[in-house]
Write an enzyme that holds these catalytic residues in place. Structure first.
Site, PDB file in Angstrom:
ATOM      1  N   GLU A  41      -6.657  -1.313   1.216  1.00  0.00           N
ATOM      2  CA  GLU A  41      -6.770  -0.666   0.053  1.00  0.00           C
ATOM      3  C   GLU A  41      -5.259  -0.287  -0.356  1.00  0.00           C
ATOM      4  OE1 GLU A  41      -8.455   3.196  -0.180  1.00  0.00           O
ATOM      5  OE2 GLU A  41      -8.974   2.866  -2.374  1.00  0.00           O
TER       6      GLU A  41
ATOM      7  N   GLU B 298     -16.647   7.441   5.528  1.00  0.00           N
ATOM      8  CA  GLU B 298     -15.908   6.269   4.593  1.00  0.00           C
ATOM      9  C   GLU B 298     -14.756   5.452   5.491  1.00  0.00           C
ATOM     10  OE1 GLU B 298     -14.693   6.748   0.715  1.00  0.00           O
ATOM     11  OE2 GLU B 298     -13.197   5.419   0.751  1.00  0.00           O
TER      12      GLU B 298
HETATM   13  C1  LIG Z   1     -12.986   0.953  -4.672  1.00  0.00           C
HETATM   14  O1  LIG Z   1     -12.836   1.389  -3.172  1.00  0.00           O
HETATM   15  C2  LIG Z   1     -12.208   2.643  -3.051  1.00  0.00           C
HETATM   16  C3  LIG Z   1     -12.302   2.558  -1.283  1.00  0.00           C
HETATM   17  O2  LIG Z   1     -11.222   2.320  -0.972  1.00  0.00           O
HETATM   18  C4  LIG Z   1     -13.046   3.655  -3.402  1.00  0.00           C
HETATM   19  O3  LIG Z   1     -12.434   5.039  -3.149  1.00  0.00           O
HETATM   20  C5  LIG Z   1     -13.465   3.665  -4.833  1.00  0.00           C
HETATM   21  O4  LIG Z   1     -14.119   4.600  -5.325  1.00  0.00           O
HETATM   22  C6  LIG Z   1     -13.751   2.241  -5.238  1.00  0.00           C
HETATM   23  N1  LIG Z   1     -13.976   2.063  -6.643  1.00  0.00           N
HETATM   24  C7  LIG Z   1     -14.829   1.749  -6.995  1.00  0.00           C
HETATM   25  C8  LIG Z   1     -14.720   1.607  -8.536  1.00  0.00           C
HETATM   26  O5  LIG Z   1     -15.747   1.110  -6.585  1.00  0.00           O
END
Ligand SMILES: *[C@@H]1O[C@H](CO)[C@@H](O)[C@H](O)[C@H]1NC(C)=O
Ligand SMILES: *[C@@H]1O[C@H](CO)[C@@H](O)[C@H](O)[C@H]1NC(C)=O
Ligand SMILES: *[C@@H]1O[C@H](CO)[C@@H](O)[C@H](O)[C@H]1NC(C)=O
Length: 316
Positions: free
Chosen positions: A138, A133
């Site tokens: 973020e 990932e």
């Molecule tokens: C949103 O993005 C982050 C990645 O940085 C991830 O860790 C997280 O699970 C994501 N959340 C959703 C709800 O998609």
């Protein structure tokens, strides 16, 4: 002599070729609807959101496309029942997957406000974390600067000293270590996240992924060093060799990228509260009420909780 110059010419050609990538996807305005699927799923991070499908997103204007703009936002009109679903929001994922590639994100505005947790990232959800990932952008609750981070299976570690402008945080990328904080790099400018990013008119995030490394660059909108092929938008090729020192550099010194990273989708999501933004130690340090109460009762506080994306350009 002859042999030596032949070799140096070859390696020159090799490195120049390796860093030049042709434009393969120019995602702009309505093109986002073709390139991305809407993911009306349960939020895996326990956020106070209700991810909606494309029809609902368009009907409620939570996504909106014009010629050169794609807006993605959370609802800012509805007072929520505490025992009902979360605030409507959107999560989109590219239909295509990518290995070696460059992605340039030209972003004018990112979601801001207490409780917001926006992300632009790449992963393979089916085999997470073993397929890797990359979190490009973020953050939570307007707390900058941005941290760029990798999360992997066991056995991927970053060296402490690297050629980058940001500052290394944890070095172990293993998602099972350090409460999944990943191996992050904190960027060196507050313009990289939150209200400061937006006040400057946003900017460009770019990532280059090869079998040997991952790099991420950030340039604020008025940064004089933004490369011409990034600034121009839609350039036929980009040459990452000319982009200067990256903000974050993840080399293969102690991480076999061929093993730890497989085909990735690009995901853009906006969640509220949840494991990070709503964390009982994180949220109260800068924000009012509890995160969930704030989301439930203050819809107008989310009017700036939107992405305005000028383009996502893929070079591969
Ligand atoms: C949103 O993005 C982050 C990645 O940085 C991830 O860790 C997280 O699970 C994501 N959340 C959703 C709800 O998609
Ligand atoms: C939808 O959102 C766009 C962008 O914010 C805005 O320009 C437009 O007026 C909105 N449309 C409606 C019907 O509210
Ligand atoms: C690590 O990356 C370098 C180039 O950045 C490459 O020459 C080398 O072969 C890579 N090592 C492995 C084990 O893949």
């Amino acid at each position: 002599m002859k042999t030596a110059s032949a070799i140096s010419l070859l390696s020159l050609a090799g490195s120049a070729f390796a860093a030049t990538y042709p434009l393969t996807s120019n995602i702009v305005g309505p093109g986002f609807y073709d390139a991305f699927d809407f993911q009306a799923i349960e939020d895996p991070t326990e956020g106070r959101v209700n991810y909606v499908n494309r029809a609902t997103a368009q009907a409620q204007n939570l996504t909106y496309a014009s010629r050169d703009t794609f807006i993605l936002r959370t609802d800012s009109k509805t007072v929520l029942r505490p025992d009902g679903p979360g605030r409507n929001s959107v999560r989109i994922r590219t239909k295509k997957v990518y290995k070696t590639h460059v992605a340039v994100f030209d972003v004018r505005h990112i979601p801001q406000g207490c409780g917001t947790w926006p992300a632009i990232w790449e992963t393979n959800e089916a085999v997470w974390p073993n397929g890797g990932e990359t979190d490009i952008l973020e953050g939570v609750n307007d707390q900058g600067p941005n941290s760029v981070s990798l999360h992997t299976g066991p056995g991927c570690v970053m060296p402490a000293t690297r050629l980058q402008t940001g500052t290394s945080l944890q070095l172990n990328c293993d998602a099972n270590a350090n409460d999944n904080s990943g191996c992050g790099v904190k960027l060196n400018t507050d313009l990289s996240y939150g209200p400061q990013f937006n006040a400057a008119g946003g900017g460009w995030y770019a990532t280059e992924r090869t079998p040997n490394f991952i790099k991420v660059w950030f340039w604020s909108r008025n940064d004089p060093t933004v490369p011409a092929d990034v600034k121009k938008g839609g350039a036929a090729t980009v040459n990452t060799d000319k982009w200067g020192t990256p903000s974050a550099f993840f080399p293969n010194t102690s991480c076999n990228f061929k093993k730890h990273f497989n085909e990735h989708n690009i995901i853009i999501n906006l969640t509220l509260c949840g494991d990070w933004a709503g964390n009982e130690y994180v949220y109260p340090s800068t924000c009012p009420l509890t995160c969930v109460d704030h989301v439930n009762s203050n819809p107008a506080a989310f009017k700036d909780a939107y992405f305005d994306i000028a383009a996502v350009r893929i070079y591969s």
